[in-house]
Design a protein around this motif. Structure first.
Motif, PDB file in Angstrom:
ATOM      1  N   ALA A 112      -5.116  39.008  18.703  1.00 10.06           N
ATOM      2  CA  ALA A 112      -5.797  39.328  17.453  1.00 10.06           C
ATOM      3  C   ALA A 112      -4.913  38.932  16.283  1.00 10.06           C
ATOM      4  CB  ALA A 112      -6.140  40.814  17.391  1.00 10.06           C
ATOM      5  N   PHE A 113      -5.553  38.699  15.147  1.00  9.66           N
ATOM      6  CA  PHE A 113      -4.809  38.347  13.941  1.00  9.66           C
ATOM      7  C   PHE A 113      -5.468  39.015  12.752  1.00  9.66           C
ATOM      8  CE2 PHE A 113      -3.203  35.737  10.452  1.00  9.66           C
ATOM      9  CZ  PHE A 113      -1.865  35.627  10.804  1.00  9.66           C
ATOM     10  N   THR A 114      -4.634  39.477  11.822  1.00  7.98           N
ATOM     11  CA  THR A 114      -5.114  40.061  10.581  1.00  7.98           C
ATOM     12  C   THR A 114      -4.070  39.822   9.509  1.00  7.98           C
ATOM     13  OG1 THR A 114      -6.097  42.055   9.601  1.00  7.98           O
ATOM     14  CG2 THR A 114      -4.124  42.357  10.964  1.00  7.98           C
ATOM     15  N   ALA A 115      -4.438  40.024   8.248  1.00  8.68           N
ATOM     16  CA  ALA A 115      -3.528  39.675   7.158  1.00  8.68           C
ATOM     17  C   ALA A 115      -3.848  40.478   5.907  1.00  8.68           C
ATOM     18  CB  ALA A 115      -3.612  38.181   6.849  1.00  8.68           C
ATOM     19  N   ILE A 162      -9.916  42.885  11.632  1.00 14.55           N
ATOM     20  CA  ILE A 162      -9.095  42.474  12.761  1.00 14.55           C
ATOM     21  C   ILE A 162      -9.932  41.465  13.539  1.00 14.55           C
ATOM     22  CG2 ILE A 162      -7.879  43.188  14.843  1.00 14.55           C
ATOM     23  CD1 ILE A 162      -6.640  44.422  12.402  1.00 14.55           C
ATOM     24  N   VAL A 163      -9.432  40.257  13.674  1.00 11.64           N
ATOM     25  CA  VAL A 163     -10.188  39.196  14.350  1.00 11.64           C
ATOM     26  C   VAL A 163      -9.554  38.972  15.722  1.00 11.64           C
ATOM     27  CG1 VAL A 163     -10.980  36.813  14.250  1.00 11.64           C
ATOM     28  CG2 VAL A 163     -10.732  38.129  12.131  1.00 11.64           C
ATOM     29  N   PRO A 216     -10.304  35.089   3.734  1.00  9.62           N
ATOM     30  CA  PRO A 216     -10.939  36.365   3.354  1.00  9.62           C
ATOM     31  C   PRO A 216     -11.374  37.212   4.546  1.00  9.62           C
ATOM     32  CG  PRO A 216     -11.717  34.605   1.935  1.00  9.62           C
ATOM     33  CD  PRO A 216     -10.914  33.950   3.022  1.00  9.62           C
ATOM     34  N   TRP A 217     -11.753  36.577   5.647  1.00  8.87           N
ATOM     35  CA  TRP A 217     -12.159  37.333   6.833  1.00  8.87           C
ATOM     36  C   TRP A 217     -10.965  38.036   7.460  1.00  8.87           C
ATOM     37  CZ3 TRP A 217     -17.055  37.738   9.249  1.00  8.87           C
ATOM     38  CH2 TRP A 217     -18.090  37.090   8.562  1.00  8.87           C
ATOM     39  N   MET A 240     -15.378  36.326  20.749  1.00  6.28           N
ATOM     40  CA  MET A 240     -14.688  36.627  19.495  1.00  6.28           C
ATOM     41  C   MET A 240     -15.000  38.074  19.148  1.00  6.28           C
ATOM     42  SD  MET A 240     -12.983  33.964  18.490  1.00  6.28           S
ATOM     43  CE  MET A 240     -12.500  34.667  16.902  1.00  6.28           C
ATOM     44  N   GLY A 241     -14.030  38.775  18.555  1.00  9.32           N
ATOM     45  CA  GLY A 241     -14.232  40.168  18.193  1.00  9.32           C
ATOM     46  C   GLY A 241     -13.940  40.427  16.731  1.00  9.32           C
ATOM     47  N   LEU A 242     -14.680  41.349  16.135  1.00 18.18           N
ATOM     48  CA  LEU A 242     -14.490  41.729  14.740  1.00 18.18           C
ATOM     49  C   LEU A 242     -14.519  43.243  14.622  1.00 18.18           C
ATOM     50  CD1 LEU A 242     -16.790  39.188  12.845  1.00 18.18           C
ATOM     51  CD2 LEU A 242     -14.298  39.329  12.664  1.00 18.18           C
TER      52      LEU A 242
END
Length: 490
Positions: free
Chosen positions: A155-158, A290-291, A284-285, A303-305
């Motif tokens: 997962a990746f987030t920012a 959390i992707v 922006p996503w 894919m997860g959101l």
């Protein structure tokens, strides 16, 4: 074309699309740079070159296997090596590119590229494949007995300041809602989008026979990209033009995306830019959700959101040492801090010919977001800062020359004759397979070969094909060309 910054701010910037491709980001030039500036060379002021002579586990794979010249005369030279690479708590033996020469100084703060795209072929250069299985038999690599394979998901987030890479899954404390999973679509990390609304206005006005369009996640794309064409008749009208016309009337609404049966809202303040044909779910996503990328079942990728918890603190790493405990005690989740940087640049990897052919597609924009993560290479580990990139599946680091006299695993081929011809022939054949018979003036121009690996070429060609007319479809694997007794360039 224009850039919609939402609010009343409308700037004049253009993004042609496609993810950053491997080391093109490392050495691509700013638009204002002159040929004279190229002579400055790559210095790597931090001095974090990989030193193969200082690693007891390094093996030379093939000399002279990397020779890449971009359209702006940026040149990369190097060789292929094999050694241990450690990402978070996971340490694996793998093959990687070793870049020994670069004539551009624009990215002295970058030590390499960590491509986290997926390719499942036997000799795939994907580090994600190496991390998630006990061996690479076509490379004659078997991981040590204490090795724990990473669950095939991440997962990746920012935020505006930093990013976070979560290996082996996602941290349950990081989400404010249950993770929603959707079938992976397209040639990369994408999902099928059935609607985008701006107020009451539908932006995806599908032509008969079309009911969804692939949107691909790319953390390195600064904005949301919308197709600025009908994409070969997929739409009755350009989605970006529809949005632009409404904003000219002074309307201001969030963009509401429908994926599956759920809706996801992007605030009006976020920037939206045109692409020729692509729909990119950019930075922006990742700053809101959390992707997750779940490839546990390679025949049913997801894919997860999930909305990120407002109280979650990014950048707190888990232990970075490989765990040698029993499987019952092993915790697969490993979190890495990703240092965020917005680079003001115009990548000059794209070249137009008089006949309309394109040598290589890449981003041309006012900015590009990059995330650097810590990767250690060799024994003992040599720490490096490399760009994390889901838009490619190569692993390469800037390195010193291989130890003198070391015998390569594969026979070395000097110069650009036989090896170069093999490289070009493979790229041409791959282009025919993926694009269905495009000539030498297609995406991969023979006169300006912009490849570090045939694997990277496969991923890039596929994304170009996506950009030229992606409609609803499932995730598709790419074929690679494998020659008996010889590895393709890493």
């Amino acid at each position: 074309t224009t850039t919609l910054k939402c609010g009343a701010e409308i700037g004049s910037a253009m993004r042609a699309l496609l993810p950053l491709l491997a080391l093109g980001l490392l050495c691509a030039c700013r638009a204002e740079r002159t040929t004279q500036a190229l002579s400055g060379g790559y210095h790597n002021d931090a001095g974090r070159f990989f030193h193969p002579t200082e690693s007891s586990t390094f093996q030379l794979v093939k000399l002279g296997n990397v020779n890449v010249t971009f359209l702006d005369k940026t040149n990369l030279l190097g060789y292929d090596g094999q050694d241990f690479a450690q990402l978070g708590k996971y340490r694996v033996e793998t093959r990687m590119g070793m870049i020994t020469s670069c004539n551009s100084a624009n990215f002295d703060d970058v030590d390499g590229i960590l491509g986290f795209g997926w390719a499942n072929q036997n000799r795939s250069a994907a580090i994600l494949k190496t991390l998630t299985q006990h061996g690479r038999p076509h490379w004659n690599i078997e991981q040590p007995a204490a090795f724990h394979d990473m669950p095939r998901k991440f997962a990746f987030t920012a935020t505006e300041d930093l990013g976070e890479l979560q290996l082996g899954g996602y941290d349950p404390t990081s989400v404010a809602e249950p993770m929603q999973l959707f079938p992976m679509a397209g040639f990369a990390y994408g999902v099928n989008i059935t609607s985008i609304k701006f107020g009451d206005t539908e932006l995806l006005n599908f032509a008969p026979g079309h009911d969804a369009y692939v949107g691909e996640f790319d953390s390195g794309t600064t904005c949301v990209l919308l197709p600025n064409s009908t994409v070969n008749g997929s739409f009755a009208k350009s989605p970006f033009q529809t949005l632009y016309d409404k904003q000219l009337l002074g309307e201001s609404y969030p963009l509401v995306f429908t994926i599956g049966e759920r809706t996801y809202e992007i605030a009006f303040k976020e920037c939206v830019e045109p692409a020729s044909n692509a729909l990119i779910l950019g930075d922006p996503w990742f700053r809101k959700w959390i992707v997750m990328h779940d490839l546990t079942d390679v025949n049913n990728k997801k894919m997860g959101l999930a909305l990120r918890s407002p109280s979650y603190q990014l950048g707190v790493e888990t232990d970075s040492q490989p765990e040698l405990r029993s499987f019952e005690q092993f915790s697969p989740l490993s979190k890495l801090r990703a240092n965020r940087k917005v680079r003001p640049m115009s990548l000059t990897m794209t070249g137009e010919h008089g006949n309309g052919g394109v040598d290589k597609v890449a981003l041309q924009s006012q900015s590009r977001v990059t995330y650097n993560v810590r990767l250690s290479v060799g024994t003992p580990p040599q720490p490096m800062q490399v760009i994390f990139d889901t838009g490619s599946f190569m692993l390469a680091v800037f390195a010193r020359p291989a130890p003198s006299g070391m015998k390569p695993i594969l026979a070395a081929e000097s110069g650009s004759g036989v090896a170069g011809a093999t490289w070009r022939d493979a790229a041409r054949e791959l282009m025919w397979r993926v694009q269905g018979g495009v000539g030498s003036n297609g995406l991969i121009g023979i006169n300006a070969l912009l490849l570090v690996t045939v694997g990277v070429a496969a991923f890039s060609v596929a994304r170009r094909r996506r950009d030229q007319g992606a409609c609803k479809r499932g995730y598709q694997e790419l074929e690679t060309i494998e020659e008996e007794g010889e590895d393709l360039p890493i």
